[in-house]
Design an enzyme around this catalytic site. Structure first.
Site, PDB file in Angstrom:
ATOM      1  N   THR A 145       0.863  -1.185   0.000  1.00  0.00           N
ATOM      2  CA  THR A 145       0.000   0.000   0.000  1.00  0.00           C
ATOM      3  C   THR A 145       0.902   1.238   0.000  1.00  0.00           C
ATOM      4  O   THR A 145       1.296   1.716  -1.045  1.00  0.00           O
ATOM      5  CB  THR A 145      -0.986  -0.002   1.182  1.00  0.00           C
ATOM      6  OG1 THR A 145      -0.284  -0.292   2.393  1.00  0.00           O
ATOM      7  CG2 THR A 145      -2.070  -1.036   0.976  1.00  0.00           C
ATOM      8  N   LYS A 168       4.363  -6.835   3.842  1.00  0.00           N
ATOM      9  CA  LYS A 168       4.033  -5.457   3.502  1.00  0.00           C
ATOM     10  C   LYS A 168       3.746  -4.722   4.797  1.00  0.00           C
ATOM     11  O   LYS A 168       3.274  -5.289   5.787  1.00  0.00           O
ATOM     12  CB  LYS A 168       2.853  -5.363   2.539  1.00  0.00           C
ATOM     13  CG  LYS A 168       1.504  -5.824   3.072  1.00  0.00           C
ATOM     14  CD  LYS A 168       0.704  -4.838   3.856  1.00  0.00           C
ATOM     15  CE  LYS A 168       0.497  -3.543   3.113  1.00  0.00           C
ATOM     16  NZ  LYS A 168      -0.320  -2.582   3.955  1.00  0.00           N
ATOM     17  N   THR A 179      -0.284  -1.229   8.733  1.00  0.00           N
ATOM     18  CA  THR A 179      -1.068  -2.389   8.301  1.00  0.00           C
ATOM     19  C   THR A 179      -0.067  -3.436   7.824  1.00  0.00           C
ATOM     20  O   THR A 179       0.636  -3.177   6.881  1.00  0.00           O
ATOM     21  CB  THR A 179      -1.947  -2.019   7.094  1.00  0.00           C
ATOM     22  OG1 THR A 179      -2.373  -0.658   7.264  1.00  0.00           O
ATOM     23  CG2 THR A 179      -3.208  -2.817   7.047  1.00  0.00           C
ATOM     24  N   GLU A 258       6.782   4.833   7.232  1.00  0.00           N
ATOM     25  CA  GLU A 258       6.366   6.023   6.479  1.00  0.00           C
ATOM     26  C   GLU A 258       7.189   7.246   6.884  1.00  0.00           C
ATOM     27  O   GLU A 258       7.246   7.615   8.055  1.00  0.00           O
ATOM     28  CB  GLU A 258       4.876   6.278   6.705  1.00  0.00           C
ATOM     29  CG  GLU A 258       4.009   5.256   5.999  1.00  0.00           C
ATOM     30  CD  GLU A 258       2.535   5.406   6.292  1.00  0.00           C
ATOM     31  OE1 GLU A 258       1.739   4.807   5.529  1.00  0.00           O
ATOM     32  OE2 GLU A 258       2.168   6.082   7.265  1.00  0.00           O
ATOM     33  N   ASN A 379       0.231  10.739   6.000  1.00  0.00           N
ATOM     34  CA  ASN A 379      -1.034  10.334   6.597  1.00  0.00           C
ATOM     35  C   ASN A 379      -2.094  11.428   6.578  1.00  0.00           C
ATOM     36  O   ASN A 379      -3.292  11.142   6.609  1.00  0.00           O
ATOM     37  CB  ASN A 379      -0.776   9.828   8.023  1.00  0.00           C
ATOM     38  CG  ASN A 379      -0.150   8.451   8.000  1.00  0.00           C
ATOM     39  OD1 ASN A 379      -0.834   7.453   7.772  1.00  0.00           O
ATOM     40  ND2 ASN A 379       1.150   8.383   8.195  1.00  0.00           N
ATOM     41  N   THR A 384      -7.290  11.761   0.781  1.00  0.00           N
ATOM     42  CA  THR A 384      -7.700  12.940   0.034  1.00  0.00           C
ATOM     43  C   THR A 384      -6.736  13.269  -1.102  1.00  0.00           C
ATOM     44  O   THR A 384      -7.061  14.015  -1.987  1.00  0.00           O
ATOM     45  CB  THR A 384      -7.799  14.167   0.956  1.00  0.00           C
ATOM     46  OG1 THR A 384      -6.522  14.356   1.601  1.00  0.00           O
ATOM     47  CG2 THR A 384      -8.874  13.968   1.991  1.00  0.00           C
TER      48      THR A 384
END
EC number: 2.3.1.35
Length: 384
Positions: A145, A168, A179, A258, A379, A384
């Site tokens: 992702t 992942k 996740t 991230e 995040n 969006t």
């Protein structure tokens, strides 16, 4: 370089449009013979339909023949309709392969609260089943992702049997079994009871020792499948090698956090129990203050002491030791050290904190990453 799956396993991956990006988003791995398997899933009270179904299959004790994964949509918090969609996804692959639905493990990852686009799943799964002949690289790519790169690890046992794993995970990583997915495949013959008995402790020392942001997913899942096509393996060697593969994958998840620029490793010794060692290590690795210090290359060891103090692990402050990048900075009291030199040493791909709790002989290790402004940006813009 591509990585092949162990004997008897084949894979395929497609871009079906589940991901708006047009990247690979549906993948399956199929074994030509039944597999013994072990499983761990999130303990979240809001567990997704795929985790709930996986637990039901696991408790039934039936062998597996395939794993089917979609990325882009988590199909979590989607009610009875989401559960029906998850079951149908497995039934579609089972029908295309002429195997039982109960031999298909399904998994979904992506945005919570969105149901699967079943029109894309219904058209994609039969095509996927007809193309199971690729290398593991496409399987690793299709489960991603927000990951920046695929995560693959492999080992070969002394008898020639192979263990190949994919994972992942980049954000929402603080597993409780992020996740996070990991699927490991082996052609070794191994006793299922022995595998299942050992798996929880292996997960505790690997995937449950990873933290990126302190958030646990609704869809966390780890599974290992063994189809026995390369013959019997020594149980102790197999389990130790499986842990090596899973440890490699866990470190790669932390490294790819991230917005991360640095892998954070916390090594704890001198604990009263292994559980305490892991608790102390993971608390430090998950501290937002310590992660920020690592990003700033600041050897602020006081944040380690603070994290240890609230961790719940037993410690002896009168003999506690802390080191940063191999430099002792605390032993019952502050030590003299060159802060500028240590800061420069922290400007590395991996920053290591070494801690001796001084109460026992147990040890443990956890992995995280630095906390950067990019984590917030990624995040803030996720949907969006």
């Amino acid at each position: 370089m591509t990585t092949s799956l162990p004997q008897g396993f084949q894979t395929a991956a497609l871009a079906t449009g589940i991901k708006p990006s047009g990247k690979l988003d549906l993948t399956a791995v199929v074994s030509r013979t039944p597999c013994v398997w072990a499983f761990a899933g999130t303990r979240s009270a809001a567990a997704a339909a795929c985790v709930t179904r996986a637990r039901q299959l696991y408790d039934a004790g039936l062998p597996l023949r395939a794993i089917l994964v979609n990325s882009g949509v988590a199909n979590a918090a989607t009610g009875e309709g989401g559960a029906t969609d998850n079951t149908e996804m497995s039934e579609l692959l089972a029908g295309a392969l002429d195997i039982t639905p109960e031999s298909v493990l399904s998994a979904s990852t992506g945005i919570i609260g969105h149901r699967l686009p079943m029109d894309k799943v219904r058209s994609g799964v039969p095509k996927l089943a007809s193309e199971v002949q690729g290398d593991v690289d496409i399987h690793a790519q299709a489960i991603m992702t927000t990951d920046t790169r695929p995560k693959i690890a492999e080992r070969t046992l002394s008898g020639g049997q192979r263990i190949v794993g994919v994972a992942k995970g980049s954000g929402m990583i603080h597993p409780d079994m992020a996740t996070m997915f990991s699927f490991v495949y082996s052609d070794a013959a191994i006793d299922q009871a022995a595998l299942r008995a050992a798996f929880p402790a292996i997960v505790a020392r690997t995937f449950n020792a990873v933290t990126v942001d302190g958030d646990t997913s609704t869809n966390d899942m780890a599974a290992v499948l063994c189809n026995a096509e390369a013959g019997a393996a020594d149980t102790a060697e197999f389990l130790a090698t499986l842990e090596e593969v899973m440890r490699d994958l866990a470190r790669e998840i932390a490294r790819d956090g991230e917005g991360a620029t640095t892998l954070l490793t916390v090594k704890v010794t001198g604990a009263g129990t292994e559980a305490d060692a892991l608790l102390a290590a993971r608390t430090c690795a998950g501290s937002a203050l310590l992660k920020s210090a690592v990003h700033g290359r600041d050897p602020n060891w006081g944040r380690v002491i603070a994290a240890l103090g609230r961790s719940g692990a037993r410690l002896n402050l009168d003999n506690l030791r802390v080191g940063v990048q191999g430099v002792p900075v605390f032993h019952a009291q502050p030590l003299q050290y060159d802060a500028v030199a240590v800061s420069k040493a922290m400007n590395a791909e991996e920053v290591v904190f070494e801690i001796d709790l001084a109460v026992g002989q147990s040890k443990g290790e956890a992995w995280g990453c630095d906390l950067s402004a990019d984590y917030v940006r990624i995040n803030a813009d996720y949907t969006t």
